[in-house]
Design a protein around this motif. Structure first.
Motif: not given
Length: 144
Positions: A6, A19, A21-22, A24, A46-47, A61
């Protein structure tokens, strides 16, 4: 994922600390040439999704709002941003750091957020020239 991994992600991807997330959908408002491209690319990495703009016609989101002191009324921009997300979803307000063109005073951010019905939950370094403030609507908002 381990805590070490992380922390490595946070060093290599500035968006890791936001923060996301995949999967989103993140709506981006206020984009201009001065926006931190590395952060934008990191959010998409990331998303796994492209950032969507103001023409997106579904609920996102999260919202990333780039805002500079001369962009108009911050309260209005925040109210507009909250209409695009579900209650409890974050609005990441990205403003130029101290000493940069377009810097926004923290007291102005706090006042505008409160007036718009948002709570500031954290602040992060969002890149070389930008700071990020995580703002959220109360989860019970919108039930009238």
């Amino acid at each position: 994922m381990s805590a070490t991994a992380d922390h490595a992600d946070e060093r290599t991807n500035p968006a890791a600390r936001l923060g996301f997330q995949p999967g989103q959908v993140v709506q981006e408002l206020g984009y201009d040439d001065d926006a931190e491209q590395e952060l934008r690319d990191g959010i998409e990495a990331i998303t796994g999704e492209d950032l969507v703009d103001e023409s997106y016609d579904d609920v996102a989101d999260a919202v990333v709002l780039w805002f500079r002191d001369d962009d108009g009324d911050l309260t209005d921009a925040l109210v507009d941003a909250t209409t695009l997300i579900d209650p409890g979803a974050p609005v990441w307000l990205l403003t130029p750091k101290t000493g940069r063109d377009g810097y926004v005073e923290p007291s102005d951010i706090g006042e505008a957020a409160q007036t718009a019905g948002l709570s500031q939950t954290s602040t992060v370094n969002a890149g070389k020239d930008w700071s990020g403030s995580r703002l959220v609507t109360p989860k019970t908002a919108g039930k009238k």
